[in-house]
Design a protein around this motif. Sequence first.
Motif, mmCIF file in Angstrom:
data_model
loop_
_atom_site.group_PDB
_atom_site.id
_atom_site.type_symbol
_atom_site.label_atom_id
_atom_site.label_comp_id
_atom_site.label_asym_id
_atom_site.label_seq_id
_atom_site.Cartn_x
_atom_site.Cartn_y
_atom_site.Cartn_z
ATOM 1 N N GLU A 104 0.841 -1.197 0.000
ATOM 2 C CA GLU A 104 0.000 0.000 0.000
ATOM 3 C C GLU A 104 0.876 1.247 0.000
ATOM 4 O O GLU A 104 1.773 1.381 0.817
ATOM 5 C CB GLU A 104 -0.915 0.016 1.221
ATOM 6 N N THR A 107 -3.772 5.523 0.959
ATOM 7 C CA THR A 107 -5.205 5.299 1.100
ATOM 8 C C THR A 107 -5.780 6.563 1.728
ATOM 9 O O THR A 107 -5.323 6.980 2.792
ATOM 10 C CB THR A 107 -5.525 4.094 2.004
ATOM 11 N N GLU A 108 -6.747 7.161 1.084
ATOM 12 C CA GLU A 108 -7.371 8.365 1.614
ATOM 13 C C GLU A 108 -8.205 8.008 2.834
ATOM 14 O O GLU A 108 -8.975 7.047 2.812
ATOM 15 C CB GLU A 108 -8.250 9.041 0.558
ATOM 16 N N GLN A 109 -8.061 8.780 3.875
ATOM 17 C CA GLN A 109 -8.806 8.550 5.126
ATOM 18 C C GLN A 109 -10.138 9.241 5.109
ATOM 19 O O GLN A 109 -10.355 10.267 4.668
ATOM 20 C CB GLN A 109 -7.979 9.045 6.323
#
Length: 109
Positions: A104, A107-109
Amino acid sequence: MTHVKLDFAKQGGLIPVIVTDHETGQVLMLAYMNEESYQLTLATKTMHYWSRSRNELWHKGATSGHYQHVRSIKTDCDADTLLISVEQVGAACHTGQYSCFFTEIFTEQ
């Protein structure tokens, strides 16, 4: 089966192949095929690729036992990329991971 003329010439004799798990749709790997590996895949219903690093045909699973059994083959609108759904036996990645896409980056939170 529909006959489609794939465009191997456009990219130097190779076309990219996106391989997915037929049950989950998870992307397992990206590899390349030349016309010979494509024909072998059609004939045997198991995945064959062209290894760019070894410059040779590669039958997925021949040494590891991690075969990929073809369930469906689709091409894009330009007939120069394949999307192949497989039944994966064991790991798809040479690292032992089920998918090659396990690192990874974001990854947008």
